[in-house]
Design a protein around this motif. Structure first.
Motif, PDB file in Angstrom:
ATOM      1  N   ALA A 122      96.285  45.569   4.159  1.00 26.75           N
ATOM      2  CA  ALA A 122      97.158  46.737   4.014  1.00 26.75           C
ATOM      3  C   ALA A 122      98.505  46.527   4.686  1.00 26.75           C
ATOM      4  CB  ALA A 122      96.469  47.969   4.588  1.00 26.75           C
ATOM      5  N   GLY A 123      98.496  45.983   5.916  1.00 25.65           N
ATOM      6  CA  GLY A 123      99.747  45.825   6.656  1.00 25.65           C
ATOM      7  C   GLY A 123     100.701  44.836   6.023  1.00 25.65           C
ATOM      8  N   SER A 124     100.209  43.642   5.712  1.00 26.49           N
ATOM      9  CA  SER A 124     101.099  42.622   5.142  1.00 26.49           C
ATOM     10  C   SER A 124     101.587  43.020   3.761  1.00 26.49           C
ATOM     11  CB  SER A 124     100.373  41.278   5.080  1.00 26.49           C
ATOM     12  OG  SER A 124      99.292  41.324   4.170  1.00 26.49           O
ATOM     13  N   ALA A 125     100.749  43.682   2.974  1.00 23.02           N
ATOM     14  CA  ALA A 125     101.172  44.129   1.643  1.00 23.02           C
ATOM     15  C   ALA A 125     102.316  45.128   1.742  1.00 23.02           C
ATOM     16  CB  ALA A 125      99.987  44.736   0.898  1.00 23.02           C
ATOM     17  N   ALA A 126     102.190  46.077   2.671  1.00 21.41           N
ATOM     18  CA  ALA A 126     103.239  47.089   2.819  1.00 21.41           C
ATOM     19  C   ALA A 126     104.549  46.468   3.304  1.00 21.41           C
ATOM     20  CB  ALA A 126     102.773  48.169   3.790  1.00 21.41           C
ATOM     21  N   ILE A 127     104.457  45.566   4.284  1.00 21.47           N
ATOM     22  CA  ILE A 127     105.671  44.939   4.824  1.00 21.47           C
ATOM     23  C   ILE A 127     106.347  44.062   3.782  1.00 21.47           C
ATOM     24  CG2 ILE A 127     106.523  43.314   6.558  1.00 21.47           C
ATOM     25  CD1 ILE A 127     104.305  44.327   8.410  1.00 21.47           C
ATOM     26  N   ALA A 128     105.565  43.220   3.109  1.00 27.70           N
ATOM     27  CA  ALA A 128     106.135  42.323   2.108  1.00 27.70           C
ATOM     28  C   ALA A 128     106.735  43.105   0.942  1.00 27.70           C
ATOM     29  CB  ALA A 128     105.064  41.353   1.604  1.00 27.70           C
ATOM     30  N   ALA A 129     106.076  44.190   0.536  1.00 26.97           N
ATOM     31  CA  ALA A 129     106.603  44.991  -0.567  1.00 26.97           C
ATOM     32  C   ALA A 129     107.919  45.658  -0.182  1.00 26.97           C
ATOM     33  CB  ALA A 129     105.573  46.046  -0.977  1.00 26.97           C
ATOM     34  N   GLN A 158     109.307  45.776  12.770  1.00 28.80           N
ATOM     35  CA  GLN A 158     107.990  45.504  12.200  1.00 28.80           C
ATOM     36  C   GLN A 158     107.134  44.700  13.176  1.00 28.80           C
ATOM     37  OE1 GLN A 158     106.989  46.701   9.364  1.00 28.80           O
ATOM     38  NE2 GLN A 158     108.668  46.879   7.914  1.00 28.80           N
ATOM     39  N   LEU A 159     107.750  43.730  13.839  1.00 28.96           N
ATOM     40  CA  LEU A 159     107.032  42.896  14.802  1.00 28.96           C
ATOM     41  C   LEU A 159     106.527  43.723  15.978  1.00 28.96           C
ATOM     42  CD1 LEU A 159     106.189  40.097  15.894  1.00 28.96           C
ATOM     43  CD2 LEU A 159     108.491  39.898  16.871  1.00 28.96           C
ATOM     44  N   VAL A 160     107.404  44.542  16.542  1.00 26.93           N
ATOM     45  CA  VAL A 160     107.011  45.384  17.684  1.00 26.93           C
ATOM     46  C   VAL A 160     105.907  46.356  17.278  1.00 26.93           C
ATOM     47  CG1 VAL A 160     107.820  47.127  19.310  1.00 26.93           C
ATOM     48  CG2 VAL A 160     109.273  45.165  18.762  1.00 26.93           C
ATOM     49  N   ALA A 161     106.050  46.976  16.110  1.00 23.31           N
ATOM     50  CA  ALA A 161     105.038  47.925  15.647  1.00 23.31           C
ATOM     51  C   ALA A 161     103.682  47.252  15.473  1.00 23.31           C
ATOM     52  CB  ALA A 161     105.492  48.553  14.329  1.00 23.31           C
ATOM     53  N   MET A 162     103.685  46.057  14.895  1.00 19.05           N
ATOM     54  CA  MET A 162     102.424  45.349  14.671  1.00 19.05           C
ATOM     55  C   MET A 162     101.757  44.968  15.986  1.00 19.05           C
ATOM     56  SD  MET A 162     100.405  44.235  12.246  1.00 19.05           S
ATOM     57  CE  MET A 162     101.357  44.026  10.749  1.00 19.05           C
ATOM     58  N   LEU A 163     102.536  44.511  16.957  1.00 16.38           N
ATOM     59  CA  LEU A 163     101.965  44.108  18.240  1.00 16.38           C
ATOM     60  C   LEU A 163     101.441  45.298  19.036  1.00 16.38           C
ATOM     61  CD1 LEU A 163     104.452  41.330  19.426  1.00 16.38           C
ATOM     62  CD2 LEU A 163     102.316  41.113  18.145  1.00 16.38           C
ATOM     63  N   VAL A 164     101.930  46.495  18.743  1.00 14.47           N
ATOM     64  CA  VAL A 164     101.416  47.703  19.399  1.00 14.47           C
ATOM     65  C   VAL A 164     100.153  48.199  18.700  1.00 14.47           C
ATOM     66  CG1 VAL A 164     101.898  50.139  19.873  1.00 14.47           C
ATOM     67  CG2 VAL A 164     103.644  48.409  20.322  1.00 14.47           C
ATOM     68  N   VAL A 165     100.157  48.193  17.373  1.00 13.89           N
ATOM     69  CA  VAL A 165      99.050  48.769  16.612  1.00 13.89           C
ATOM     70  C   VAL A 165      97.823  47.860  16.635  1.00 13.89           C
ATOM     71  CG1 VAL A 165      98.316  49.452  14.285  1.00 13.89           C
ATOM     72  CG2 VAL A 165     100.556  50.135  15.147  1.00 13.89           C
ATOM     73  N   ALA A 166      98.023  46.535  16.601  1.00 10.67           N
ATOM     74  CA  ALA A 166      96.892  45.601  16.491  1.00 10.67           C
ATOM     75  C   ALA A 166      95.850  45.791  17.598  1.00 10.67           C
ATOM     76  CB  ALA A 166      97.401  44.162  16.462  1.00 10.67           C
ATOM     77  N   PRO A 167      96.221  45.792  18.886  1.00 13.75           N
ATOM     78  CA  PRO A 167      95.177  45.997  19.913  1.00 13.75           C
ATOM     79  C   PRO A 167      94.567  47.393  19.882  1.00 13.75           C
ATOM     80  CG  PRO A 167      97.360  45.928  20.911  1.00 13.75           C
ATOM     81  CD  PRO A 167      97.530  45.516  19.496  1.00 13.75           C
ATOM     82  N   LEU A 168      95.349  48.404  19.507  1.00 12.31           N
ATOM     83  CA  LEU A 168      94.786  49.755  19.414  1.00 12.31           C
ATOM     84  C   LEU A 168      93.738  49.832  18.307  1.00 12.31           C
ATOM     85  CD1 LEU A 168      98.021  51.921  19.838  1.00 12.31           C
ATOM     86  CD2 LEU A 168      96.324  51.323  21.568  1.00 12.31           C
ATOM     87  N   LEU A 169      94.051  49.238  17.166  1.00 11.59           N
ATOM     88  CA  LEU A 169      93.076  49.208  16.069  1.00 11.59           C
ATOM     89  C   LEU A 169      91.848  48.391  16.461  1.00 11.59           C
ATOM     90  CD1 LEU A 169      92.441  49.924  13.115  1.00 11.59           C
ATOM     91  CD2 LEU A 169      93.633  47.832  12.447  1.00 11.59           C
ATOM     92  N   ASN A 170      92.064  47.321  17.194  1.00 15.14           N
ATOM     93  CA  ASN A 170      90.948  46.495  17.652  1.00 15.14           C
ATOM     94  C   ASN A 170      90.014  47.291  18.562  1.00 15.14           C
ATOM     95  OD1 ASN A 170      89.897  43.525  18.110  1.00 15.14           O
ATOM     96  ND2 ASN A 170      90.035  44.464  20.131  1.00 15.14           N
ATOM     97  N   ILE A 171      90.591  48.074  19.472  1.00 13.13           N
ATOM     98  CA  ILE A 171      89.768  48.890  20.374  1.00 13.13           C
ATOM     99  C   ILE A 171      88.970  49.925  19.585  1.00 13.13           C
ATOM    100  CG2 ILE A 171      89.868  50.609  22.217  1.00 13.13           C
ATOM    101  CD1 ILE A 171      92.268  49.088  23.346  1.00 13.13           C
ATOM    102  N   ILE A 218      97.403  38.101  18.414  1.00 12.25           N
ATOM    103  CA  ILE A 218      97.782  36.871  17.709  1.00 12.25           C
ATOM    104  C   ILE A 218      97.682  37.059  16.206  1.00 12.25           C
ATOM    105  CG2 ILE A 218      97.135  34.465  17.308  1.00 12.25           C
ATOM    106  CD1 ILE A 218      96.249  34.318  20.226  1.00 12.25           C
ATOM    107  N   PHE A 219      96.619  37.698  15.755  1.00 21.15           N
ATOM    108  CA  PHE A 219      96.458  37.933  14.318  1.00 21.15           C
ATOM    109  C   PHE A 219      97.560  38.850  13.794  1.00 21.15           C
ATOM    110  CE2 PHE A 219      91.584  37.323  14.801  1.00 21.15           C
ATOM    111  CZ  PHE A 219      91.793  35.958  14.977  1.00 21.15           C
ATOM    112  N   GLY A 220      97.900  39.885  14.553  1.00 18.47           N
ATOM    113  CA  GLY A 220      98.988  40.758  14.133  1.00 18.47           C
ATOM    114  C   GLY A 220     100.305  40.029  14.047  1.00 18.47           C
ATOM    115  N   TYR A 221     100.556  39.143  14.999  1.00 14.84           N
ATOM    116  CA  TYR A 221     101.793  38.345  14.980  1.00 14.84           C
ATOM    117  C   TYR A 221     101.827  37.452  13.741  1.00 14.84           C
ATOM    118  CZ  TYR A 221     105.508  35.262  16.663  1.00 14.84           C
ATOM    119  OH  TYR A 221     106.680  34.548  16.781  1.00 14.84           O
ATOM    120  N   ILE A 222     100.717  36.819  13.436  1.00 16.72           N
ATOM    121  CA  ILE A 222     100.650  35.966  12.240  1.00 16.72           C
ATOM    122  C   ILE A 222     100.930  36.783  10.986  1.00 16.72           C
ATOM    123  CG2 ILE A 222      99.059  34.640  10.800  1.00 16.72           C
ATOM    124  CD1 ILE A 222      97.705  33.683  13.368  1.00 16.72           C
TER     125      ILE A 222
END
Length: 276
Positions: A122-129, A158-171, A218-222
């Motif tokens: 979902a994330g990469s599709a939205a960003i790339a689109a 986009q980078l900052v948002a992803m690095l914030v959301v990724a650990p929250l979603l992981n938790i 790391i996955f969010g950064y990738i």
């Protein structure tokens, strides 16, 4: 036989070399754009010029598109891990270890992988689109003409948002997955609540949780680096945007799987599972 092989063989070698060269070139551009975005983000944060409002907007968007799927993925994943591992442990007569096996499976592998797959889908599709649509409408070129760096204006938030959301979603996935596995173990395998949590607490440690969080970051950064690179390089109208979105999703998921394997091997060597 002509020198160098038949024409078909030479054509195959040429196509293979061209494909490898193109793949290495794409990898190089992605690494370069990721490093540039990281440098700009750190510099802007130090100078107080970070696009915080845009980053919060992007973070909220990522939350809205990943939270519900994350919950729906965490519940069956926790149940499956607990049921499969629990059946094996039950046959061995070690029901007291079901909590440790199921909980560690969710913490070390389940939660970060589910986070990466959701963000890579979902994330990469939205960003790339989004970036691809801006690129084919010549908005990116117009920003450069006006002296606005598109990486600073669009990629860094986009980078900052992803690095914030990724650990929250992981938790979120981690907690829901462990609770779902606990309920499955109690209801289906006859494990007592005290035994489940005692074994879980005896083997799991804070280092396991930190490793899970680091993996998700790391996955969010990738994901964000690949998605932004494919979006900014979109060509050929709407078809090019669609191709960029497909490439971003596939490359993100494959890269996350490879990265997870490497990280797991390194973590196994330096952070072995604690024995109670």
């Amino acid at each position: 036989m002509t020198k160098g092989g038949s024409p078909a063989l030479r054509a195959l070698r040429a196509n293979t070399g061209e494909t490898m060269g193109s793949s290495l070139g794409t990898l190089g551009r992605a690494v370069r754009s990721g490093l540039e975005a990281t440098r700009i983000a750190v510099t802007d944060a130090a100078r107080g010029r970070l696009q915080s409002r845009e980053a919060l907007r992007q973070a909220w968007f990522l939350v809205t598109v990943t939270t519900i799927p994350g919950l729906l993925m965490a519940v069956p994943f926790g149940v499956i891990v607990s049921a499969q591992v629990g059946n094996v442990v039950h046959q061995l007569g070690a029901n007291s270890l079901i909590g440790a096996a199921g909980g560690l499976g969710v913490i070390k592998q389940g939660a970060p992988l589910a986070t990466g797959i959701l963000l890579g889908g979902a994330g990469s599709a939205a960003i790339a689109a989004d970036l691809g649509a801006r690129t084919i409408r010549d908005e990116i070129d117009a920003m450069r003409v006006m002296g606005i760096d598109p990486v600073q204006r669009l990629v860094v938030p986009q980078l900052v948002a992803m690095l914030v959301v990724a650990p929250l979603l992981n938790i979120l996935i981690l907690v829901v997955g462990i609770v779902a596995g606990y309920i499955a173990a109690i209801a289906a395998l006859g494990v007592t609540p005290g035994s489940y949590w005692e074994s879980f607490g005896g083997f799991a440690s804070s280092a396991d949780v930190w490793l899970s969080l680091v993996k998700s970051v790391i996955f969010g950064y990738i994901v964000v680096v690949i998605a932004c690179q494919r979006g900014l390089e979109a060509r050929g109208g709407p078809r090019g945007v669609a191709d960029g979105v497909n490439a971003a999703v596939i490359l993100s998921v494959v890269t996350i799987a490879v990265a997870n394997t490497g990280i797991t091997q390194v973590a196994t060597m330096f952070l072995p599972t604690r024995v109670a």
